[in-house]
Design a protein around this motif. Structure first.
Motif: not given
Length: 600
Positions: A313-317, A328-335, A349-354
């Motif tokens: 996922v690219i976003g949100p703004i 969140r502990e994790t996200l449904p998709l890397p973001t 922080l969620p390991a898959n959040l940038y």
């Protein structure tokens, strides 16, 4: 770390030591002399000096600069042989570099050049490494890289690997055009090949595939080069990144509502980069576009993206949504979020959040570093009232004080038509006039008077939008501060050349995105297809371009902490919280237009 010594006391001691060091030759022995006239005592003293020098080296390696300063003072009071004088200067230069005092370190390095005929090969090597560090501390990256390349053959394998990586970091701090210019001046040399490889990586116009192809060609042409044997800065990952890039992504942007224009500009920049790669025949992902305004719950948007087969996922703004994702502990998709949440108090922080955005705080940090490198030390600060201005000031203040700079005064100005009262107060012009009036009353006669500004500062940091800056800069000159250098964030420039309106900003230095300062085919294409051009949204178009190009390279930035991607918004790097930071290109208003600054 400086031990337990107060900073003010340590600085005083540092100045005492360097002052004494400048007169070392007068209190030490000359070549062939024993100093004390007794061979056994001299030998014993030399052994004692050697032990003390080893202790100092250990303290410097551990960052104990305060303790090292005390030990160096003890060492200075002893009789030193010429070779020990060399060691004293090496240790002193190392201490002052570690203490962020490059001016004093430079004095010791200058002395060393007069005594290098007494130095051992090991001391000569350490002197060269310190000289390279000194160049780096002064922003002279070309000289630093050249010095490191020259000495690399004398290093052991471990040192050589670290040195080569530092050569790369130095070259990455230089603009592409300067790398190419210097490469032409040093053809068919190892250093010239370093410069050519660096110019490839500094080219913000290259796609991932073009970057990979250019590095592969360079490597085939220079198989014996140290950088070809071991590619620096994560370049070895390029082939893997290209082979494993996502094949399906979800682009979640506000395409309606109050942020519609922001989301539209980012979308158009993203798709411009997409079609550029498509037209060149490179692999591209399938893009699923979602209007984030139509989802009351972001979990529903994630669920839809998963159903559509998206891998990223690219976003949100929206900042509040990004902050919610942080919790969140994790996200449904890397973001790859296109904004920053506030710094989280949570341990993880969620390991898959940038997070990626156009943070003004990054610009404030860069301005502080540039002003310090330019030799400025005491600042006046003008920033707008409100949370935005306070955040920029906090980032600037923290970095400026870390470097050793001082702030004479700061003013948070209101949005008004007349900035003269604020600027007069900032420059203490009112105090000058009050002193004149007092003197005139005491003398009871007219005296000649010319108002003066304060003399205890050497530059101004300004945060202002174009319409504000066009009033503030002339008002500074009106209040006798026309000679003070003015540095500003990119907000000072509208993004569109306007020599008529911006001539009042002549001399103002600022750092902005390469998209606006470096001509590129993609920029011209976007400008052409937009009905009214990019206008004030140009930086958001650049952000969209980088969002497309950044996604497959996040792994490189994460695996190699010092690696960078050079994009349309600047040199992008990832911190330990997976937040993208930018370093932009610096320029100056001349004749009402931004013009590139000359580099050393």
């Amino acid at each position: 770390m400086r031990g337990n010594l107060p900073d003010r006391w340590l600085r005083g001691l540092s100045l005492l030591v360097v002052s004494a060091g400048l007169g070392l030759s007068g209190c030490s022995t000359t070549p062939g002399q024993t100093g004390l006239g007794n061979n056994s005592l001299t030998e014993s003293s030399s052994q004692s000096n050697s032990v003390l020098m080893q202790q100092i080296r250990g303290e410097l390696d551990d960052g104990e600069f305060g303790n090292a300063a005390l030990q160096l003072q003890l060492l200075h009071e002893r009789v030193l042989t010429p070779q020990e004088q060399v060691e004293f200067m090496l240790l002193s230069a190392q201490m002052h570099l570690g203490s962020n005092e490059p001016e004093i370190a430079g004095e010791y390095l200058n002395q060393l050049t007069q005594r290098m005929n007494y130095a051992t090969p090991e001391q000569e090597l350490r002197a060269s490494l310190l000289k390279a560090r000194w160049y780096e501390s002064n922003g002279e990256y070309l000289a630093a890289a050249r010095e490191r390349d020259f000495l690399s053959g004398a290093l052991n394998p471990e040192q050589r690997e670290q040195n080569h990586e530092q050569i790369w970091q130095d070259l990455m701090a230089m603009p592409e055009v300067e790398l190419l210019e210097w490469a032409e001046k040093t053809p068919a040399t190892q250093f010239g090949d370093w410069l050519r490889l660096a110019a490839i990586s500094r080219n913000s116009r290259l796609t991932l595939d073009e970057h990979l192809a250019a590095v592969t060609t360079w490597r085939e042409q220079n198989p014996a080069h140290p950088a070809a044997i071991q590619l620096p800065g994560g370049l070895a990952l390029l082939a893997d990144l290209a082979a494993n890039r996502p094949h399906s992504v979800a682009l979640m942007l506000p395409l309606s509502g109050p942020l519609e224009k922001t989301g539209g500009a980012i979308r158009d920049g993203f798709m411009a980069a997409y079609y550029e790669s498509l037209d060149k025949g490179y692999a591209i992902p399938q893009v699923h576009l979602y209007d984030s305004q139509k989802y009351s719950d972001i979990d529903i948007a994630y669920a839809q993206a998963q159903l559509d087969g998206a891998q990223w996922v690219i976003g949100p703004i929206n900042k509040m949504q990004v902050q919610a994702l942080q919790q969140r502990e994790t996200l449904p998709l890397p973001t790859l979020a296109l904004n920053y949440g506030d710094r989280s108090e949570a341990e993880t922080l969620p390991a898959n959040l940038y997070q990626f955005g156009l943070a003004a705080e990054d610009e404030a940090v860069q301005i502080a570093e540039k002003a310090w490198t330019d030799g400025l030390r005491r600042a006046l600060v003008l920033v707008p009232q409100g949370n935005w201005g306070e955040r920029i000031y906090a980032a600037f203040e923290q970095r400026w004080l870390e470097l050793g700079g001082e702030i004479g005064e700061q003013r948070f100005y209101p949005n008004r038509q007349d900035y003269n009262p604020e600027i007069k107060a900032l420059l203490n012009v009112d105090d000058s006039q009050k002193r004149y009036q007092t003197m005139r009353r005491l003398l009871r006669q007219s005296t000649e008077f010319e108002p003066r500004r304060r003399q205890d500062v050497d530059w101004v940091f300004m945060v202002a939008l174009p319409q504000q800056a066009r009033q503030i800069k002339p008002t500074l000159a009106f209040n006798f501060a026309g000679d003070l250098p003015v540095y500003a964030t990119s907000h000072v420039y509208s993004g569109e050349p306007n020599p008529t309106k911006d001539r009042d900003l002549n001399g103002v230095q600022f750092c902005d995105v390469p998209w606006l300062l470096e001509s590129s085919e993609l920029y011209r294409t976007v400008e052409k297809v937009m009905p009214n051009g990019q206008g004030g949204y140009a930086r958001l178009y650049a952000m969209g371009v980088d969002a497309f190009r950044l996604l497959p390279r996040l792994k490189q930035l994460e695996v190699f902490p010092h690696s960078q991607m050079f994009g349309s918004t600047g040199a992008l790097a990832l911190d330990h919280e997976r937040r993208i930071h930018r370093r932009t290109e610096c320029t100056q208003f001349r004749s009402g237009r931004p013009q590139r600054l000359a580099r050393r």
